[in-house]
Enzyme design. Structure first.
Site, PDB file in Angstrom:
ATOM      1  N   CYS A 190     -22.543 -14.718  20.350  1.00 42.02           N
ATOM      2  CA  CYS A 190     -21.087 -14.564  20.391  1.00 42.02           C
ATOM      3  C   CYS A 190     -20.700 -13.258  21.092  1.00 42.02           C
ATOM      4  O   CYS A 190     -21.146 -12.173  20.708  1.00 42.02           O
ATOM      5  CB  CYS A 190     -20.554 -14.573  18.949  1.00 42.02           C
ATOM      6  SG  CYS A 190     -18.828 -14.106  18.832  1.00 42.02           S
ATOM      7  N   CYS A 201     -19.071 -10.687  18.716  1.00 45.65           N
ATOM      8  CA  CYS A 201     -20.083 -10.051  17.855  1.00 45.65           C
ATOM      9  C   CYS A 201     -20.816  -8.958  18.638  1.00 45.65           C
ATOM     10  O   CYS A 201     -21.100  -7.880  18.103  1.00 45.65           O
ATOM     11  CB  CYS A 201     -21.090 -11.075  17.351  1.00 45.65           C
ATOM     12  SG  CYS A 201     -20.511 -12.100  15.984  1.00 45.65           S
ATOM     13  N   HIS A 245     -18.735 -12.342  11.877  1.00 43.23           N
ATOM     14  CA  HIS A 245     -18.400 -13.520  12.678  1.00 43.23           C
ATOM     15  C   HIS A 245     -17.615 -14.522  11.829  1.00 43.23           C
ATOM     16  O   HIS A 245     -18.157 -15.140  10.918  1.00 43.23           O
ATOM     17  CB  HIS A 245     -19.675 -14.174  13.228  1.00 43.23           C
ATOM     18  CG  HIS A 245     -19.390 -15.323  14.141  1.00 43.23           C
ATOM     19  ND1 HIS A 245     -18.991 -15.154  15.443  1.00 43.23           N
ATOM     20  CD2 HIS A 245     -19.423 -16.654  13.920  1.00 43.23           C
ATOM     21  CE1 HIS A 245     -18.803 -16.336  15.997  1.00 43.23           C
ATOM     22  NE2 HIS A 245     -19.057 -17.273  15.096  1.00 43.23           N
ATOM     23  N   ASN A 294      -4.898 -17.591  18.536  1.00 48.21           N
ATOM     24  CA  ASN A 294      -5.053 -18.982  18.961  1.00 48.21           C
ATOM     25  C   ASN A 294      -6.148 -19.634  18.127  1.00 48.21           C
ATOM     26  O   ASN A 294      -7.189 -19.019  17.873  1.00 48.21           O
ATOM     27  CB  ASN A 294      -5.407 -19.042  20.452  1.00 48.21           C
ATOM     28  CG  ASN A 294      -4.293 -18.470  21.324  1.00 48.21           C
ATOM     29  OD1 ASN A 294      -3.123 -18.699  21.061  1.00 48.21           O
ATOM     30  ND2 ASN A 294      -4.665 -17.710  22.350  1.00 48.21           N
ATOM     31  N   GLY A 353      -5.615 -22.567  23.259  1.00 52.56           N
ATOM     32  CA  GLY A 353      -5.956 -21.453  24.140  1.00 52.56           C
ATOM     33  C   GLY A 353      -7.052 -20.548  23.627  1.00 52.56           C
ATOM     34  O   GLY A 353      -7.311 -19.499  24.218  1.00 52.56           O
ATOM     35  N   HIS A 387      -9.730 -13.476  16.540  1.00 49.11           N
ATOM     36  CA  HIS A 387      -9.145 -12.272  17.125  1.00 49.11           C
ATOM     37  C   HIS A 387      -7.637 -12.380  17.088  1.00 49.11           C
ATOM     38  O   HIS A 387      -7.065 -13.434  17.324  1.00 49.11           O
ATOM     39  CB  HIS A 387      -9.631 -12.026  18.552  1.00 49.11           C
ATOM     40  CG  HIS A 387      -9.606 -13.234  19.457  1.00 49.11           C
ATOM     41  ND1 HIS A 387     -10.521 -14.252  19.346  1.00 49.11           N
ATOM     42  CD2 HIS A 387      -8.774 -13.582  20.463  1.00 49.11           C
ATOM     43  CE1 HIS A 387     -10.252 -15.179  20.256  1.00 49.11           C
ATOM     44  NE2 HIS A 387      -9.196 -14.807  20.947  1.00 49.11           N
ATOM     45  N   HIS A 424      -4.355 -11.065  19.034  1.00 51.47           N
ATOM     46  CA  HIS A 424      -3.828 -10.407  20.233  1.00 51.47           C
ATOM     47  C   HIS A 424      -2.627  -9.577  19.787  1.00 51.47           C
ATOM     48  O   HIS A 424      -1.697 -10.115  19.179  1.00 51.47           O
ATOM     49  CB  HIS A 424      -3.312 -11.432  21.249  1.00 51.47           C
ATOM     50  CG  HIS A 424      -4.347 -12.346  21.820  1.00 51.47           C
ATOM     51  ND1 HIS A 424      -4.900 -12.163  23.066  1.00 51.47           N
ATOM     52  CD2 HIS A 424      -4.912 -13.486  21.324  1.00 51.47           C
ATOM     53  CE1 HIS A 424      -5.763 -13.144  23.312  1.00 51.47           C
ATOM     54  NE2 HIS A 424      -5.787 -13.961  22.282  1.00 51.47           N
TER      55      HIS A 424
HETATM   56  P1  5GP Z   1      -8.332 -16.312  23.521  1.00 52.98           P
HETATM   57  O1  5GP Z   1      -8.121 -16.998  24.839  1.00 52.98           O
HETATM   58  O2  5GP Z   1      -9.621 -16.792  22.872  1.00 52.98           O
HETATM   59  O3  5GP Z   1      -7.159 -16.382  22.587  1.00 52.98           O
HETATM   60  O4  5GP Z   1      -8.491 -14.773  23.839  1.00 52.98           O
HETATM   61  C1  5GP Z   1      -9.674 -14.233  24.336  1.00 52.98           C
HETATM   62  C2  5GP Z   1      -9.313 -12.972  25.066  1.00 52.98           C
HETATM   63  O5  5GP Z   1     -10.502 -12.246  25.278  1.00 52.98           O
HETATM   64  C3  5GP Z   1      -8.678 -13.195  26.441  1.00 52.98           C
HETATM   65  O6  5GP Z   1      -7.390 -12.596  26.469  1.00 52.98           O
HETATM   66  C4  5GP Z   1      -9.642 -12.524  27.409  1.00 52.98           C
HETATM   67  O7  5GP Z   1      -8.993 -11.849  28.468  1.00 52.98           O
HETATM   68  C5  5GP Z   1     -10.410 -11.574  26.510  1.00 52.98           C
HETATM   69  N1  5GP Z   1     -11.773 -11.308  26.917  1.00 52.98           N
HETATM   70  C6  5GP Z   1     -12.691 -12.223  27.331  1.00 52.98           C
HETATM   71  N2  5GP Z   1     -13.857 -11.620  27.590  1.00 52.98           N
HETATM   72  C7  5GP Z   1     -13.677 -10.294  27.315  1.00 52.98           C
HETATM   73  C8  5GP Z   1     -14.538  -9.156  27.372  1.00 52.98           C
HETATM   74  O8  5GP Z   1     -15.729  -9.234  27.713  1.00 52.98           O
HETATM   75  N3  5GP Z   1     -14.019  -7.952  27.019  1.00 52.98           N
HETATM   76  C9  5GP Z   1     -12.699  -7.827  26.628  1.00 52.98           C
HETATM   77  N4  5GP Z   1     -12.291  -6.599  26.306  1.00 52.98           N
HETATM   78  N5  5GP Z   1     -11.867  -8.878  26.561  1.00 52.98           N
HETATM   79  C10 5GP Z   1     -12.350 -10.093  26.899  1.00 52.98           C
HETATM   80 ZN    ZN Z   2     -18.791 -13.517  16.653  1.00 55.17          ZN
END
Ligand code: 5GP
Ligand code: ZN
Length: 114
Positions: free
Chosen positions: A6, A9, A48, A87, A93, A100, A102
């Protein structure tokens, strides 16, 4: 508990670099690499947990901590209005299967979200 495959993680365990904004025993907050707003911070439990769908009463401490940290960061960033989004599932999304929040701020927000 960690999932060795992950990404978040690995970020929590410092195996993958990130721009950490705040950290506690239970939670890490770091800047999103593809920001959708002037302030775009992701807050994750160090353990996790796949998504908000998996949260149970026993996660009470980490849920309280993650929202307290989000409010502190918003204050530190000077945000008087901001949005917290999580999400759940790819259809909404979610692209990383580790819970997480946002934290988005620094621009005007429309409602409903897309
Ligand atoms: P989700 O789409 O799952 O709601 O949000 C995942 C978020 O993780 C996205 O906004 C994406 O830009 C961010 N993200 C993906 N990979 C990485 C990474 O390696 N480092 C950081 N800091 N953010 C990431
Ligand atoms: Zn994880």
């Amino acid at each position: 508990m960690k999932d060795p495959d992950c990404l978040f993680c690995k970020i929590a365990g410092k195996e993958v670099d990130s721009d950490v904004v705040s950290e506690s025993d239970l939670v890490v907050a770091f800047r999103d690499t593809n920001p959708a707003a002037p302030t775009h911070v992701l807050l994750i439990p160090k353990d996790h947990i796949v998504s908000a769908r998996e949260l149970k009463r026993e996660h009470g401490d980490v849920v309280a901590e993650i929202f307290e940290m989000a409010a502190r960061i918003a204050s530190d960033e000077g945000l008087d209005a901001y949005r917290i989004v999580t999400n759940v599932g790819p259809g909404a999304g979610q692209s990383v299967s580790h819970l997480h929040l946002h934290l988005l701020g620094g621009r005007s927000m429309s409602w409903p979200p897309g």
